[in-house]
Design a protein around this motif. Structure first.
Motif, PDB file in Angstrom:
ATOM      1  N   TYR A  35       0.938  -1.473  -0.239  1.00  0.00           N
ATOM      2  CA  TYR A  35       0.200   0.273  -0.243  1.00  0.00           C
ATOM      3  C   TYR A  35       0.833   0.989   0.087  1.00  0.00           C
ATOM      4  O   TYR A  35       2.302   1.406   0.088  1.00  0.00           O
ATOM      5  N   ILE A  76      -4.547   6.233  -0.591  1.00  0.00           N
ATOM      6  CA  ILE A  76      -4.280   5.315  -0.211  1.00  0.00           C
ATOM      7  C   ILE A  76      -4.715   4.636  -1.024  1.00  0.00           C
ATOM      8  O   ILE A  76      -5.516   3.659  -1.105  1.00  0.00           O
ATOM      9  N   ASN A 124      -3.676   0.082  -2.828  1.00  0.00           N
ATOM     10  CA  ASN A 124      -3.751  -1.179  -2.135  1.00  0.00           C
ATOM     11  C   ASN A 124      -3.448  -1.994  -3.281  1.00  0.00           C
ATOM     12  O   ASN A 124      -4.188  -1.941  -4.298  1.00  0.00           O
ATOM     13  N   ILE A 162      -2.510   5.282   7.999  1.00  0.00           N
ATOM     14  CA  ILE A 162      -3.389   6.707   7.927  1.00  0.00           C
ATOM     15  C   ILE A 162      -3.857   7.712   8.523  1.00  0.00           C
ATOM     16  O   ILE A 162      -4.218   8.344   8.607  1.00  0.00           O
ATOM     17  N   ILE A 184      -9.962   5.691  -1.216  1.00  0.00           N
ATOM     18  CA  ILE A 184      -9.517   4.262  -0.693  1.00  0.00           C
ATOM     19  C   ILE A 184      -8.980   3.739  -2.346  1.00  0.00           C
ATOM     20  O   ILE A 184     -10.702   3.510  -2.240  1.00  0.00           O
ATOM     21  N   THR A 208      -9.397   0.360  -4.485  1.00  0.00           N
ATOM     22  CA  THR A 208      -8.518  -0.095  -4.140  1.00  0.00           C
ATOM     23  C   THR A 208      -8.877  -1.869  -5.539  1.00  0.00           C
ATOM     24  O   THR A 208      -9.140  -2.926  -5.391  1.00  0.00           O
ATOM     25  N   MET A 253     -14.540   5.202  -2.052  1.00  0.00           N
ATOM     26  CA  MET A 253     -13.760   3.756  -2.301  1.00  0.00           C
ATOM     27  C   MET A 253     -14.032   3.874  -4.566  1.00  0.00           C
ATOM     28  O   MET A 253     -14.646   3.924  -4.223  1.00  0.00           O
TER      29      MET A 253
END
Length: 127
Positions: A5, A16, A18, A34, A48, A50, A79
């Protein structure tokens, strides 16, 4: 695929990214980093990404979502996923819980939402 990450400070939020499959310990370590980055940069909005995260066991997914769902921890959460269905599910779950989280498949849309997010509804113009 090994878990990795990266936390990057943007103007109004943390990004973020990852990938891979994390262990419980790796998820908790990332969460601690974080929180530290939010405090250091003075932001409470996160995006984030993902899209490269591989599916995880339900118990680990619960650790991840329970941490995100703590009321007041974040001002806003975007997200970013590879699937429109996952993005919609994330948004509907957040609406049901009264949380400031939305799902997206477009990074530009996610960033625009985070940059423009406001807790209060826009004021109507006088007529």
């Amino acid at each position: 695929m090994q878990f990795a990450y990266r936390i990057t400070a943007m103007r109004k939020f943390l990004l973020i990214w990852n990938q891979g499959i994390p262990t419980r310990e790796q998820v908790i370590g990332m969460q601690i980093e974080i929180i530290a980055a939010m405090e250091h940069h003075g932001v409470r909005r996160i995006l984030i990404d993902t899209r490269e995260l591989l599916p995880v066991e339900e118990t680990l997914r619960k650790v991840m979502t329970d941490w995100l769902d703590v009321p007041g921890r974040f001002e806003a959460i975007a997200m970013l996923s590879h699937s429109n269905m996952i993005a919609v599910r994330s948004t509907m779950d957040a609406f049901a819980k009264g949380l400031p989280r939305r799902g997206f498949t477009s990074s530009s849309e996610a960033e625009a939402w985070l940059n423009q997010y406001s807790k209060s509804p826009p004021k109507k113009a006088a007529t």
